[in-house]
Design a protein around this motif. Structure first.
Motif, short mmCIF file in Angstrom:
data_model
loop_
_atom_site.label_atom_id
_atom_site.label_comp_id
_atom_site.label_asym_id
_atom_site.label_seq_id
_atom_site.Cartn_x
_atom_site.Cartn_y
_atom_site.Cartn_z
N LEU A 221 -20.43 -14.84 17.56
CA LEU A 221 -20.57 -14.75 16.10
C LEU A 221 -21.00 -13.36 15.66
CD1 LEU A 221 -22.57 -18.05 15.47
CD2 LEU A 221 -20.19 -17.64 14.86
N THR A 222 -20.69 -13.04 14.42
CA THR A 222 -21.26 -11.84 13.81
C THR A 222 -21.99 -12.30 12.55
OG1 THR A 222 -19.43 -11.43 12.30
CG2 THR A 222 -19.22 -10.50 14.51
N SER B 57 -20.28 -15.64 5.24
CA SER B 57 -19.21 -16.28 4.47
C SER B 57 -19.41 -17.79 4.52
CB SER B 57 -17.85 -15.87 5.05
OG SER B 57 -16.99 -16.98 5.14
N ASN C 16 -17.34 -23.65 8.87
CA ASN C 16 -16.46 -23.83 10.04
C ASN C 16 -17.26 -23.80 11.33
OD1 ASN C 16 -14.07 -24.12 8.70
ND2 ASN C 16 -13.52 -21.95 8.81
N SER C 17 -18.21 -22.85 11.39
CA SER C 17 -19.04 -22.75 12.60
C SER C 17 -19.82 -24.04 12.79
CB SER C 17 -20.04 -21.59 12.50
OG SER C 17 -19.40 -20.42 12.09
N ASN D 249 -21.00 -11.32 18.80
CA ASN D 249 -19.70 -10.79 19.21
C ASN D 249 -19.80 -9.27 19.26
OD1 ASN D 249 -17.06 -10.34 19.78
ND2 ASN D 249 -16.24 -11.39 17.99
N GLU E 194 -21.58 -11.21 9.68
CA GLU E 194 -20.60 -11.31 8.60
C GLU E 194 -19.96 -12.71 8.59
OE1 GLU E 194 -17.09 -8.77 8.67
OE2 GLU E 194 -17.92 -7.75 6.92
N ASP E 195 -19.76 -13.25 9.78
CA ASP E 195 -19.21 -14.61 9.87
C ASP E 195 -20.10 -15.60 9.13
OD1 ASP E 195 -17.12 -13.78 11.49
OD2 ASP E 195 -18.22 -14.17 13.34
N ARG F 289 -16.79 -19.60 6.67
CA ARG F 289 -16.95 -19.45 8.12
C ARG F 289 -18.23 -20.14 8.60
NH1 ARG F 289 -15.30 -13.33 9.78
NH2 ARG F 289 -13.59 -13.06 8.34
#
Ligand code: GLU
Length: 373
Positions: free
Chosen positions: A108-109, A115, A121-122, A141, A111-112, A118
């Motif tokens: 992961l980052t 959002s 989604n995670s 990541n 930034e992920d 995301r």
């Protein structure tokens, strides 16, 4: 007190630092990883869901590449992480396999997780992995991150993952016994603090953060992580990851390391929202058996305990749960509408599909969507 708090933990994030995972030469310490995975397996057999946030990729890559000096540039660290990440995963896979567990790599980052899409989604992926009985192993990541989109450190990442996964506890494994009144490597008078009831300025100062230039063995970022988790109603325990049996001891509620109480004790944001923000639109009266199971055993509400449905509500609405005396004892989100719930009064969960012709799940109100009032 610890034991009580730990009893409510069903999902835990275990953050493991590079210094725990490597030996004195800086290579992956397979004995330690093996032991940690054996302990994860014990928890898993007890029904706990475990998510790991693991560092060690850069260290493993550096050792794999035979580099003895400290990596200076970001691309060198990223390259080492790319090499080391596969070694790290292999080590986890090999150590989990004898315990009949599988690992999944999640990178992961920040930034992920910034959002919303995301982030959700995670969460969905982590839920699905845990549903399969797989142990997610999360790391930053490293290949794609530049300074602005970096978590900065895996302590911070672990606090965010705790929130994403709606975990009930953050357990940080590090190379000292817990949080000390001062840096134990520098100050012989430093004492281990078993309980921190709130991350105050003093606590941050002792950790070497907030205005102080010197870090206390990386304690500042750990305390910051505990603070972040605490704001979401989640407790953090910091322990020495090198100590055999420490994970199971911590989860059992033994007085090991340092426990940081959440600032919003025991009630996470979602439950807070259910208890205080939503307006109940109906009531369900349950029998004594169901009331007891909800109040004393931490169970979800099944249709078998339903006696009466009052008011009109849609699936997903907030409703009051009342005993036979009419008194409200809990509040929660209903998985079935009032019309559906009425048809399910007293039935067995296995009959739901036959009665309605469709099925949303076994429970009327899931434990995770319920607060006792
Ligand atoms: N992602 C880095 C690694 O795997 C670790 C970063 C950290 O521990 O703070 O080596």
């Amino acid at each position: 007190m610890r034991k009580e708090l730990l009893r409510t933990v069903k999902r835990v994030v275990i953050k493991i630092g590079s210094r725990v995972l490597t030996d004195s030469a800086g290579a992956l310490d397979l004995t330690v990883i093996g032991r940690i995975c054996d302990e994860i397996a014990i928890l898993s057999r007890q029904g706990l869901q475990v998510i790991v946030v693991s560092s060690g990729a850069i260290a493993a890559g550096r050792s794999e590449l035979g580099l003895t000096y400290k990596l200076q540039t970001i691309p060198h660290k990223q390259a080492a992480a790319a090499v080391g990440q596969t070694r790290l995963m292999l080590a986890y896979e090999n150590a989990l396999a004898p315990n009949n567990l599988k690992a999944a790599q999640v990178l992961l980052t920040s930034e992920d997780l910034g959002s919303r899409q995301r982030f959700l989604n995670s969460r969905a992926t982590l839920d699905a992995l845990l549903g399969f009985g797989i142990v997610p192993i999360i790391n930053e990541n490293d290949t794609v991150v530049v300074e602005e989109i970096k978590f900065g450190d895996n302590d911070n990442l672990s606090a965010l993952v705790t929130n994403v996964a709606e975990a009930h506890l953050l357990l940080i494994l590090t190379d000292i016994e817990g949080f000390y009144s001062a840096d134990p490597n520098k100050d012989p008078a430093a004492v281990l603090i078993p309980l921190v009831t709130g991350v105050t300025r003093e606590v941050e100062r002792a950790a070497g953060g907030a205005g102080s230039a010197v870090g206390t063995g990386g304690m500042a970022t750990k305390v910051a992580a505990a603070k972040k988790a605490g704001k979401n109603g989640v407790a953090t325990i910091i322990v020495s990851g090198k100590r055999p049996g420490i994970i199971t001891a911590a989860l059992r509620g033994d007085e090991v390391g340092t426990l940081f109480l959440p600032s919003d004790v025991g009630i996470n944001r979602r439950k807070h929202w259910i208890a205080y923000t939503l307006k109940p639109s109906g009531r369900i009266v349950v029998d004594d058996g169901a009331r007891n199971a909800l109040l004393k055993k931490g169970k979800s509400l099944l249709p078998s305990g339903l006696v009466r449905v009052e008011g009109r509500f849609e699936r997903g609405a907030c409703i009051r749960l009342c005993g036979l005396d009419g008194a409200e004892f809990a509040r929660g989100l209903s998985d079935y509408s009032s019309v559906e719930a009425e048809r399910l009064l007293g039935c067995n969960s296995l009959e739901i599909e036959g009665i309605l012709g469709y099925y949303y799940g076994d429970v009327i109100v899931h434990r995770d969507n319920m607060v006792l009032v």
